[in-house]
Motif scaffolding. Sequence first.
Motif: not given
Length: 339
Positions: A178-183, A246-250
């Motif tokens: 899998p390809a994970f991305l964080c912006v 897309l990951c945003q675990p802020s």
Amino acid sequence: MKILEVTQMWPSAEHPDLGSFLVPLTRELEALGHEVEVASISRRGGSPAEYLTLVRRARAAAKAFRPDVVFAHFLFPAGAAGALAARGTDAPLVVMAHGQDVANIGRIRGVRTATRWVVGRSSAVIANSHWLAGRLADEIPAAGPKTEVADLGVDLEAFSPRPADEAKRELGWEGDGPAFLCVGSLIERKNVVALAEAFASLGRGRLAFVGDGPLRAALEGRAGVTVVGRIPHPEVPRWVAACDVLCQPSLTEPFGQALLEAMAMERTVIGTSAGGPPEFVTPDAGVIVDPQDPAALPRAMELAASKPTPNTTSREIAAQHDVRRQAAQMASVLERAAA
């Protein structure tokens, strides 16, 4: 209407990504037939001198433009600049809270007093999530009765679904798993180091960070991790297209604009439980994770990666936040204030 927008975040040649989330909203307000003038500065971590520049620009624009309403983005300092500009023309003020401006209340000396004054001068307040509206009312009770909830929405055309394999080839980001991305900014609040460590525990796939900040050095050189740096907002969709999740675990995320944009592109997302994401990320569209639980993030990444790419449910939910719909809602708030 004639709308004067005031903001301390707006794209420039030096900072093409700064405040880019405001551009589609401004464009759609104009598409609705309103005339929009923007008074802005474009600088990360602005100084008091730069904020005074914003005040001067806002007041000069108000004098020349003669707006029907002043629409300030961020409670402070743009809200204060907008209030001073509005006072010079008798135009009403509407101010929008985005997140960090609320977090700064009580954290930075003088901001509570300034924000209380801005709210008192405002005809209406807009918050980008119910979570943020509640936080603002806790800090400034007078804001509660004035606050409506509307987010900035997503441009469904700019963030339209694209084939993942094609985007991966274009970027040279191909590989197994899998390809994970964080912006977003590479800062502590975005929890980027914990994300990198959770990815390492999976032992497969790849992870890319689109953004920059003080934690960049803590991310570079890790196996399977790519740090892209800052890119103009129009280039973001290509990276989103190339990812599976897309990951945003802020640690806190007042709304979660990057999540919404990824969902518009039919991608599964991981959002934080601390903030606005639970208001629109459903179990079919993604996974909500407790950012304070170290064991939760690897599990969330595994679960999110098991969901389909493309994820058509994500697009259906994002369509409810079409920027045109959100612009119309904000225009209604502005029109009531002007009346």
